[in-house]
Design a protein around this motif. Structure first.
Motif, PDB file in Angstrom:
ATOM      1  N   PHE A   4       0.839  -1.189   0.000  1.00  0.00           N
ATOM      2  CA  PHE A   4       0.000   0.000   0.000  1.00  0.00           C
ATOM      3  C   PHE A   4       0.874   1.238   0.000  1.00  0.00           C
ATOM      4  N   HIS A   8      -2.848   5.250   1.182  1.00  0.00           N
ATOM      5  CA  HIS A   8      -3.721   4.195   1.700  1.00  0.00           C
ATOM      6  C   HIS A   8      -3.639   4.136   3.225  1.00  0.00           C
ATOM      7  N   TRP A   9      -2.430   4.196   3.759  1.00  0.00           N
ATOM      8  CA  TRP A   9      -2.248   4.113   5.216  1.00  0.00           C
ATOM      9  C   TRP A   9      -2.823   5.337   5.919  1.00  0.00           C
ATOM     10  N   VAL A  12      -6.577   4.812   6.125  1.00  0.00           N
ATOM     11  CA  VAL A  12      -6.870   3.825   7.169  1.00  0.00           C
ATOM     12  C   VAL A  12      -6.729   4.458   8.550  1.00  0.00           C
ATOM     13  N   VAL A  15      -9.726   6.715   9.232  1.00  0.00           N
ATOM     14  CA  VAL A  15     -10.933   5.945   9.546  1.00  0.00           C
ATOM     15  C   VAL A  15     -10.870   5.402  10.970  1.00  0.00           C
ATOM     16  N   VAL A  16      -9.722   4.911  11.372  1.00  0.00           N
ATOM     17  CA  VAL A  16      -9.564   4.392  12.731  1.00  0.00           C
ATOM     18  C   VAL A  16      -9.748   5.510  13.748  1.00  0.00           C
TER      19      VAL A  16
END
Length: 86
Positions: A4, A8-9, A12, A15-16
């Protein structure tokens, strides 16, 4: 395809953070650090009280070492494979 990118990270991570919030994540990290410190402290302790009581007791079993003839009612001779001799 297998790795990724940084974007992408970041998505993520965003979202977390939205799901859990920064307070809950920092609390979890603090609990994890406390657990690791406690584990390391307990591993350093040389005088383990739970094992000190049983240190002087002999082993529980009394099986003879391999190859030693046993006494008892079953005096059957066995071969090297453990099968009874004919």
């Amino acid at each position: 395809m297998g790795s990724f990118s940084i974007w992408h990270w970041l998505v993520v991570l965003l979202v977390v953070l939205l799901l859990f919030g920064s307070g809950k994540i920092s609390g979890l990290m603090g609990d994890l650090a406390t657990g690791i410190k406690s584990f390391k402290k307990n591993m350093k302790d040389e005088d383990d009280v739970s094992m000190a009581d049983t240190a002087h007791l002999p082993p529980a079993g009394n099986l003879p070492p391999p190859g030693t003839p046993t006494t008892g009612t079953n005096n059957a001779t066995t071969t090297a494979g453990g099968r009874p001799a004919a």
